[in-house]
Design a protein around this motif. Structure first.
Motif, PDB file in Angstrom:
ATOM      1  N   UNK A   1       0.827  -1.204   0.000  1.00  0.00           N
ATOM      2  CA  UNK A   1       0.000   0.000   0.000  1.00  0.00           C
ATOM      3  C   UNK A   1       0.865   1.259   0.000  1.00  0.00           C
ATOM      4  N   UNK A   2       0.343   2.350  -0.505  1.00  0.00           N
ATOM      5  CA  UNK A   2       1.091   3.619  -0.445  1.00  0.00           C
ATOM      6  C   UNK A   2       1.500   3.937   0.985  1.00  0.00           C
ATOM      7  N   UNK A   3       2.736   4.376   1.132  1.00  0.00           N
ATOM      8  CA  UNK A   3       3.279   4.652   2.458  1.00  0.00           C
ATOM      9  C   UNK A   3       3.958   3.464   3.100  1.00  0.00           C
ATOM     10  N   UNK A   4       3.842   2.304   2.497  1.00  0.00           N
ATOM     11  CA  UNK A   4       4.410   1.088   3.057  1.00  0.00           C
ATOM     12  C   UNK A   4       5.874   0.903   2.702  1.00  0.00           C
ATOM     13  N   UNK A   5       6.411  -0.254   3.112  1.00  0.00           N
ATOM     14  CA  UNK A   5       7.825  -0.565   2.923  1.00  0.00           C
ATOM     15  C   UNK A   5       8.003  -1.954   2.341  1.00  0.00           C
ATOM     16  N   UNK A   6       9.102  -2.119   1.642  1.00  0.00           N
ATOM     17  CA  UNK A   6       9.533  -3.419   1.134  1.00  0.00           C
ATOM     18  C   UNK A   6      11.046  -3.459   1.172  1.00  0.00           C
ATOM     19  N   UNK A   7      11.599  -4.670   1.296  1.00  0.00           N
ATOM     20  CA  UNK A   7      13.038  -4.846   1.197  1.00  0.00           C
ATOM     21  C   UNK A   7      13.330  -5.846   0.090  1.00  0.00           C
ATOM     22  N   UNK A   8      14.091  -5.383  -0.889  1.00  0.00           N
ATOM     23  CA  UNK A   8      14.512  -6.243  -1.985  1.00  0.00           C
ATOM     24  C   UNK A   8      15.900  -6.805  -1.697  1.00  0.00           C
ATOM     25  N   UNK A   9      16.127  -8.015  -2.171  1.00  0.00           N
ATOM     26  CA  UNK A   9      17.429  -8.661  -2.038  1.00  0.00           C
ATOM     27  C   UNK A   9      17.956  -9.039  -3.410  1.00  0.00           C
ATOM     28  N   UNK A  10      19.270  -8.972  -3.555  1.00  0.00           N
ATOM     29  CA  UNK A  10      19.935  -9.408  -4.776  1.00  0.00           C
ATOM     30  C   UNK A  10      21.092 -10.307  -4.364  1.00  0.00           C
TER      31      UNK A  10
END
Length: 120
Positions: free
Chosen positions: A13-22
């Protein structure tokens, strides 16, 4: 053959967070840097963030559009670069790609991408 594998994308949702990994299939010390790019729908791929991969240190650079909201960092023990994304908005919707440039040659590597969708 060097492989980069992204993970962590999804719907938020707008305002939320995510963490991407590579995750890299080789030591990240073989790279000059590890970068994140993104390609919004119908648009060209654009630079997001960079972290240095040399043993001397992990310098960072960000695009103006994500500065102050996104943080890129590395874990050399896991050969992985991360992109912590906070305060997400609809303009962050894109396929996010991991990129690495070889330290010792002109080789470049791309991951296959992970979709990030910001929507209510």
């Amino acid at each position: 053959q060097v492989e980069l594998v992204e993970s962590g994308g999804g719907l938020v949702q707008p305002g939320g967070s995510l963490k991407l990994s590579c995750a890299a299939s080789t030591s990240i010390f073989n790279f000059y840097s590890m970068d994140w790019y993104r390609q919004p729908p119908g648009k060209q791929r654009e630079f997001v963030a960079r972290v240095g991969a040399t043993p001397e240190g992990g310098f960072t650079n960000y695009s103006d559009s994500v500065k102050g909201r996104f943080t890129i960092y590395r874990d050399v023990t896991k050969n992985t670069a991360y992109l912590q994304m906070n305060s997400l908005n609809s303009e962050d919707t894109a396929v996010y790609f991991c990129y690495a440039r070889d330290m010792f040659s002109v080789a470049e590597y791309w991951g296959k991408g992970t979709q990030v969708t910001v929507s209510s």
